[in-house]
Design an enzyme around this catalytic site. Sequence first.
Site, PDB file in Angstrom:
ATOM      1  N   ARG A   1      54.438  40.938  22.955  1.00  0.00           N
ATOM      2  CA  ARG A   1      53.954  39.667  23.505  1.00  0.00           C
ATOM      3  C   ARG A   1      53.584  38.646  22.441  1.00  0.00           C
ATOM      4  NH1 ARG A   1      50.478  41.009  28.953  1.00  0.00           N
ATOM      5  NH2 ARG A   1      52.326  40.899  30.250  1.00  0.00           N
TER       6      ARG A   1
ATOM      7  N   GLN B   1      51.016  41.467  38.588  1.00  0.00           N
ATOM      8  CA  GLN B   1      52.251  41.529  39.369  1.00  0.00           C
ATOM      9  C   GLN B   1      53.230  42.535  38.810  1.00  0.00           C
ATOM     10  OE1 GLN B   1      53.766  37.429  40.280  1.00  0.00           O
ATOM     11  NE2 GLN B   1      52.278  36.979  38.691  1.00  0.00           N
TER      12      GLN B   1
HETATM   13  C1  LIG Z   1      47.874  37.076  36.442  1.00  0.00           C
HETATM   14  C2  LIG Z   1      47.722  38.404  35.776  1.00  0.00           C
HETATM   15  C3  LIG Z   1      48.802  39.289  35.749  1.00  0.00           C
HETATM   16  C4  LIG Z   1      48.660  40.546  35.148  1.00  0.00           C
HETATM   17  N1  LIG Z   1      49.697  41.429  35.177  1.00  0.00           N
HETATM   18  C5  LIG Z   1      49.510  42.693  34.711  1.00  0.00           C
HETATM   19  C6  LIG Z   1      50.517  43.687  34.879  1.00  0.00           C
HETATM   20  O1  LIG Z   1      51.562  43.448  35.481  1.00  0.00           O
HETATM   21  N2  LIG Z   1      50.268  44.935  34.386  1.00  0.00           N
HETATM   22  C7  LIG Z   1      49.107  45.270  33.737  1.00  0.00           C
HETATM   23  O2  LIG Z   1      48.936  46.423  33.327  1.00  0.00           O
HETATM   24  N3  LIG Z   1      48.141  44.336  33.566  1.00  0.00           N
HETATM   25  C8  LIG Z   1      48.306  43.069  34.044  1.00  0.00           C
HETATM   26  N4  LIG Z   1      47.317  42.140  33.895  1.00  0.00           N
HETATM   27  C9  LIG Z   1      46.084  42.537  33.229  1.00  0.00           C
HETATM   28  C10 LIG Z   1      45.254  43.397  34.137  1.00  0.00           C
HETATM   29  O3  LIG Z   1      45.452  43.052  35.481  1.00  0.00           O
HETATM   30  C11 LIG Z   1      43.778  43.260  33.831  1.00  0.00           C
HETATM   31  O4  LIG Z   1      43.533  43.241  32.485  1.00  0.00           O
HETATM   32  C12 LIG Z   1      43.028  44.426  34.398  1.00  0.00           C
HETATM   33  O5  LIG Z   1      43.392  44.603  35.734  1.00  0.00           O
HETATM   34  C13 LIG Z   1      41.548  44.210  34.248  1.00  0.00           C
HETATM   35  O6  LIG Z   1      40.887  45.089  35.110  1.00  0.00           O
HETATM   36  P1  LIG Z   1      39.329  45.216  35.006  1.00  0.00           P
HETATM   37  O7  LIG Z   1      38.907  46.126  36.094  1.00  0.00           O
HETATM   38  O8  LIG Z   1      38.933  45.560  33.627  1.00  0.00           O
HETATM   39  O9  LIG Z   1      38.798  43.715  35.240  1.00  0.00           O
HETATM   40  P2  LIG Z   1      38.980  42.768  36.489  1.00  0.00           P
HETATM   41  O10 LIG Z   1      40.067  43.178  37.376  1.00  0.00           O
HETATM   42  O11 LIG Z   1      39.000  41.374  35.964  1.00  0.00           O
HETATM   43  O12 LIG Z   1      37.616  42.989  37.275  1.00  0.00           O
HETATM   44  C14 LIG Z   1      36.381  42.617  36.703  1.00  0.00           C
HETATM   45  C15 LIG Z   1      35.344  42.617  37.806  1.00  0.00           C
HETATM   46  O13 LIG Z   1      34.052  42.392  37.246  1.00  0.00           O
HETATM   47  C16 LIG Z   1      33.396  41.376  37.984  1.00  0.00           C
HETATM   48  N5  LIG Z   1      32.409  40.731  37.135  1.00  0.00           N
HETATM   49  C17 LIG Z   1      32.583  39.840  36.140  1.00  0.00           C
HETATM   50  N6  LIG Z   1      31.394  39.479  35.626  1.00  0.00           N
HETATM   51  C18 LIG Z   1      30.445  40.161  36.328  1.00  0.00           C
HETATM   52  C19 LIG Z   1      29.019  40.202  36.288  1.00  0.00           C
HETATM   53  N7  LIG Z   1      28.292  39.443  35.454  1.00  0.00           N
HETATM   54  N8  LIG Z   1      28.376  41.018  37.150  1.00  0.00           N
HETATM   55  C20 LIG Z   1      29.068  41.783  38.053  1.00  0.00           C
HETATM   56  N9  LIG Z   1      30.419  41.771  38.135  1.00  0.00           N
HETATM   57  C21 LIG Z   1      31.091  40.979  37.263  1.00  0.00           C
HETATM   58  C22 LIG Z   1      34.521  40.474  38.450  1.00  0.00           C
HETATM   59  O14 LIG Z   1      34.115  39.666  39.526  1.00  0.00           O
HETATM   60  C23 LIG Z   1      35.574  41.513  38.829  1.00  0.00           C
HETATM   61  O15 LIG Z   1      35.325  42.040  40.110  1.00  0.00           O
HETATM   62  C24 LIG Z   1      47.439  40.889  34.505  1.00  0.00           C
HETATM   63  C25 LIG Z   1      46.368  39.991  34.516  1.00  0.00           C
HETATM   64  C26 LIG Z   1      46.503  38.762  35.143  1.00  0.00           C
HETATM   65  C27 LIG Z   1      45.327  37.823  35.142  1.00  0.00           C
END
Ligand SMILES: Cc1cc2nc3c(=O)[nH]c(=O)nc-3n(C[C@H](O)[C@H](O)[C@H](O)COP(=O)(O)OP(=O)(O)OC[C@H]3O[C@@H](n4cnc5c(N)ncnc54)[C@H](O)[C@@H]3O)c2cc1C
Length: 388
Positions: free
Chosen positions: A263, A46
Amino acid sequence: MPTFDVLVIGSGASGLAAAVSAERAGARVALATKGALQSCNSAKAQGGIQAAFGDDDSPEQHAADVWKSSHETANMELVEILTAEAPSAIHWLEELGVEFTRENGGYRLARCGGASRKRLLQVGDRTGHAITKALREAVESSTITTFPNAPLHALEPRWRARCGDHELEAETVVLAAGGRCFREAEERGELSTNHPGATGEVTQIALELGAQARDLDALQYHPNGGAWPPNMQGYSIPETTRAYGAVLLNADGEEFTDSLGPRDVVSQAIVDEVAKGKGVETPDGRPAVYLDTTRISAHDAELSLPYMLRRYRAGGIDPLGERILTYPVLHYQNGGLVIDADAQTTVESLYACGEIAGGTHGRNRMMGNSLLECVVFGRRAGRAAARN
Ligand SMILES: Cc1cc2nc3c(=O)[nH]c(=O)nc-3n(C[C@H](O)[C@H](O)[C@H](O)COP(=O)(O)OP(=O)(O)OC[C@H]3O[C@@H](n4cnc5c(N)ncnc54)[C@H](O)[C@@H]3O)c2cc1C
């Protein structure tokens, strides 16, 4: 067996950015993900995304803040890339259709915990939703082949992957499967802000292939989990509440910490205050302190916190009229797979970006740098994987 140049695992911001970048670099790309394409932590973000746009700011200042917040544990090569490429990452998102909140002819910038300048760009308080929507639309209008409901179960070198019912072959693989805080919280019997897909098995698969990891033990608590009402338990109250004036108060109404500290420091201060007997209890007996959100102006709240206000008001509490109850909640995996400047892991032709990777934040991430990492290193991973 379907064969691709690049196979991306995960459909959060990092996987989507990697897939789009690899396809634009000319590769035949597949993207496989565990659930629906929409399911990820990125969409839940968010607060916002950091980039040095202020007149008094610079990528170097941004990097210095990361270094300090990480307690001097981050990989400075990665940090310098992160902060130097932040402005161009923002412009790239804008080209894809993300409309950041603006005021006075520029971006509306907030100061987040650990930052020495106002540097946080926002799309209201649904920044992650806006970013993933734009990236997903770019994927959907491209030649990328998507495999939803296809969790990675097994990966054999150079590269053959079992994703759900599919066997896929690719020259290079980008792991973008996020962190493990949902599973970790379940095992600890705690609340988490994470989506149920954040379970970490892809990290395990990479480790078994010989990839190195760092700081995997360093998990981050979000200082402000919602503690009450029940519909807000496990919700991460945006840090922008504190950027726009909310402060933490103990049972006696006293400020007990710098509400905009790093944090880990703020989370520890809350836990310590409760341990001293200076906390309050939620109606269902959970520990908490107050977040005095009544100090936020209605103008700031309407522009930057509309979703948070709607959710609380739906639960019968108006954060502009009364203080809300908060306690730290398991949120983010600081560490992860070791990567180089191209986001390649220590295993050749195996890349990693986003929360699954380690180094950029060291042992303590600043808010707003994770979405940034997803875009900066997602793009790098996609381009390098396409070249390989
Ligand atoms: C509530 C919340 C608020 C946040 N607010 C902020 C913010 O304001 N600013 C900021 O910078 N960060 C924020 N964060 C952190 C940030 O959003 C995340 O750390 C970041 O977006 C992670 O992105 P990602 O692409 O690495 O992983 P994710 O967005 O978690 O995506 C991982 C993907 O991998 C998939 N996956 C998992 N396991 C497997 C598997 N075995 N096989 C295939 N696919 C798989 C999942 O289904 C998902 O689609 C927040 C996080 C949360 C939870």
